[in-house]
Design an enzyme around this catalytic site. Structure first.
Site, PDB file in Angstrom:
ATOM      1  N   SER A 168       6.146  -1.111 -11.435  1.00  0.00           N
ATOM      2  CA  SER A 168       6.734  -1.137 -10.115  1.00  0.00           C
ATOM      3  C   SER A 168       5.719  -0.928  -8.982  1.00  0.00           C
ATOM      4  O   SER A 168       6.028  -1.180  -7.834  1.00  0.00           O
ATOM      5  CB  SER A 168       7.806  -0.051 -10.021  1.00  0.00           C
ATOM      6  OG  SER A 168       7.221   1.225 -10.214  1.00  0.00           O
ATOM      7  N   LYS A 190       1.991   4.108  -2.410  1.00  0.00           N
ATOM      8  CA  LYS A 190       3.254   3.514  -2.869  1.00  0.00           C
ATOM      9  C   LYS A 190       4.421   4.143  -2.102  1.00  0.00           C
ATOM     10  O   LYS A 190       4.453   5.358  -1.898  1.00  0.00           O
ATOM     11  CB  LYS A 190       3.409   3.777  -4.367  1.00  0.00           C
ATOM     12  CG  LYS A 190       4.643   3.149  -4.999  1.00  0.00           C
ATOM     13  CD  LYS A 190       4.672   3.444  -6.495  1.00  0.00           C
ATOM     14  CE  LYS A 190       5.826   2.765  -7.197  1.00  0.00           C
ATOM     15  NZ  LYS A 190       5.828   3.016  -8.646  1.00  0.00           N
ATOM     16  N   SER A 242       4.170   1.770 -14.770  1.00  0.00           N
ATOM     17  CA  SER A 242       4.141   1.179 -13.427  1.00  0.00           C
ATOM     18  C   SER A 242       2.820   1.267 -12.681  1.00  0.00           C
ATOM     19  O   SER A 242       2.684   0.656 -11.622  1.00  0.00           O
ATOM     20  CB  SER A 242       5.230   1.788 -12.558  1.00  0.00           C
ATOM     21  OG  SER A 242       6.442   1.165 -12.850  1.00  0.00           O
TER      22      SER A 242
HETATM   23  N1  GLN Z   1       8.812  -1.081 -15.800  1.00  0.00           N
HETATM   24  C1  GLN Z   1       9.317   0.175 -16.263  1.00  0.00           C
HETATM   25  C2  GLN Z   1      10.737   0.340 -15.818  1.00  0.00           C
HETATM   26  O1  GLN Z   1      11.266  -0.562 -15.300  1.00  0.00           O
HETATM   27  C3  GLN Z   1       8.440   1.273 -15.805  1.00  0.00           C
HETATM   28  C4  GLN Z   1       8.709   1.758 -14.439  1.00  0.00           C
HETATM   29  C5  GLN Z   1       7.765   2.798 -13.984  1.00  0.00           C
HETATM   30  O2  GLN Z   1       6.794   3.139 -14.651  1.00  0.00           O
HETATM   31  N2  GLN Z   1       8.055   3.381 -12.836  1.00  0.00           N
HETATM   32  O3  GLN Z   1      11.343   1.347 -15.997  1.00  0.00           O
END
Ligand code: GLN
Length: 477
Positions: free
Chosen positions: A153, A78, A177
């Site tokens: 993400s 990532k 994410s």
């Molecule tokens: N979707 C969640 C957010 O927008 C989690 C993001 C993540 O785990 N990095 O914060």
């Protein structure tokens, strides 16, 4: 062996094929790079231009693959995680030209085992999002249906593994994410317990919640990666000194039926997609019919987890993203600007709307006069959420829940409605708030052929329980 089949192989199968000289590390690496090049999913932001040279080097040392199953295995990383000399954009315009000066500990440990980094995967900007639509580099398409989101993400990593563009990948999970995009793309993903894997070299989103974790097509491959990455790191003072168990050995010797499964009633409201609810309930029935002890349990404060997360996370985000001022890090502006104008220009052009929203929320939450009402209060509720889990894990070993309330949604469906987007993490955030470990794995598909994910949660540092039960579920359908 046909080159097209390479992407379907798991870690152990690749290891055997390499040892049997069915293909070389170089041939394999080239074949993955070609697949990435031809893919239309937008899963990668950049490619490791040293990958072929590193593979050639690996071929010279192939004997090492004998007792090291990770040797030569292709890995996608990532783009929020640093790999020396490769770009690390964090999915942001702010860092579009940033080259990492060092390698994250998690990646370093995998490279030390001989893994080959193929490239850096697309993600929501600074890991903030649930659909990958907040990436400066555009959304990642879901391999199962290209009109749908990949989740976020870590959507690029999830899509890369699902579409066989890499054998395994690394993601980061601050509120879901890893687990949510894994569920949307039909693969498995692990958020390790807080402190299990070093965060050194991961561009921070919310430091008390972030964890790097593995994503793969099966549970065993997750275990291989965690085994290599986990453990204390003197470069990250929050890593745990607890000994790392032998996950692979546990998978062999532990009896899954010794694990008591808890089903928290709060995760089964009517707000869940009906096909997901049915699939999870069927799985619970299957486990009960197969001799597992299943208990209904309650986590009364879980309903506050999302609210707590959306207070604490932006507070930490606003402070972590303060370093992107165009001087220390980030894009520059014209030199003749005043300091004030410089800040305004850099931070208004470098960040997306979503980042700005969270920086503003976080700054507000931490400001004098509101700190006690929001930040401090949220920390107190965080303790209550943690205590719920501590209590429940005295009764059961693993909690079983849906991973997401819906399957992968249409591109564009939620991007202009932040609250709807935030609800995509309703089942995953509590694990980060409490610091426990969680895994998501595919168990079924909807009538529209979209993957359905199951989530397993365990007490801090009991990842082995997730693997043992996950492995049973994967192999007994
Ligand atoms: N979707 C969640 C957010 O927008 C989690 C993001 C993540 O785990 N990095 O914060």
């Amino acid at each position: 062996m046909l080159k097209e089949d390479l992407g379907k192989l798991n870690i152990a199968e690749i290891n055997q094929a390499l040892l049997a000289k069915q293909f070389s590390v170089k041939e394999m690496t080239a074949s993955f790079l070609q697949a990435i090049d031809q893919s239309k999913l937008n899963a990668f932001i950049s490619i490791n231009d040293q990958a072929i040279a590193q593979a050639e080097e690996a071929d010279k040392n192939l004997a090492q693959a004998k007792d090291n199953v990770l040797f030569g295995i292709p890995l996608a990383v990532k783009d929020i995680i640093l790999v020396k000399d490769l770009k690390a954009t964090a999915g942001s315009q702010m860092l579009k030209n940033y080259i990492a000066p060092y390698t994250a500990t998690a990646v370093k440990r995998l490279q030390d085992k001989g893994m080959i980094v193929l490239g850096k995967t697309n993600c929501d900007e600074f890991a903030m999002g649930a659909s990958n639509e907040h990436s400066y580099f555009g959304p990642v398409l879901n391999p199962h249906n290209q009109t749908r989101v990949s989740g976020g993400s870590s959507g690029g990593s999830a899509a890369a593994v699902a579409a066989s563009l890499a054998t395994v990948a690394l993601g980061s999970d601050t509120g879901g994410s890893i687990r949510q995009p894994a569920a949307f793309c039909g693969i498995s993903g692990l958020k390790p317990s807080y402190g299990r894997v070093s965060r050194y070299g991961s561009i921070a989103m919310a430091s008390s919640l972030d964890q790097i974790g593995p994503m793969a097509k099966n549970i065993k491959d997750l275990a291989y990666l965690l085994q290599a990455m986990a453990g204390v790191d003197k470069l990250d003072a929050t890593t745990s000194h607890k000994a790392v168990p032998n996950y692979l050995e546990n998978l062999k010797v532990k009896n899954p039926r010794d694990l008591v499964i808890g089903v928290p009633k709060e995760y089964f409201s009517d707000k869940i997609d009906i096909e997901i609810k049915q699939a999870i309930e069927e799985k619970i029935k299957f486990l009960a019919d197969n001799g597992f002890a299943i208990k209904e349990v309650s986590l009364p404060n879980t309903e506050y987890a999302l609210a707590v997360y959306y207070l604490l996370m932006p507070a930490e985000v606003s402070s972590n993203l303060a370093r992107f001022d165009g001087l220390l890090y980030g894009i520059s502006a014209a030199e003749d600007l005043s300091l004030d104008q410089w800040y305004k220009t850099v931070r208004s052009t470098g960040f997306s709307e979503e980042s700005k929203r969270r920086i503003m929320l976080g700054t507000y939450i931490l400001s004098a006069g509101y700190y006690d009402a929001y930040y401090k209060q949220a920390q107190k509720v965080r303790t209550l959420i943690k205590e719920d889990f501590v209590k429940v894990f005295q009764e059961v070993d693993v909690l079983l829940t849906p991973a997401t309330p819906t399957p992968a949604f249409e591109l564009g469906a939620k991007v202009n409605d932040p609250l709807q987007m935030y609800l995509a993490d309703i089942f995953t955030v509590a694990a980060n708030v409490a610091g426990i470990c969680g895994l998501s794995m595919p168990i079924a598909k909807t009538q529209n052929n979209l993957p359905i994910g199951l989530q397993l949660l365990a007490a801090p540092y009991y990842e082995e329980k997730l693997f043992v039960l996950g492995n049973f579920i994967e192999n007994n359908k």
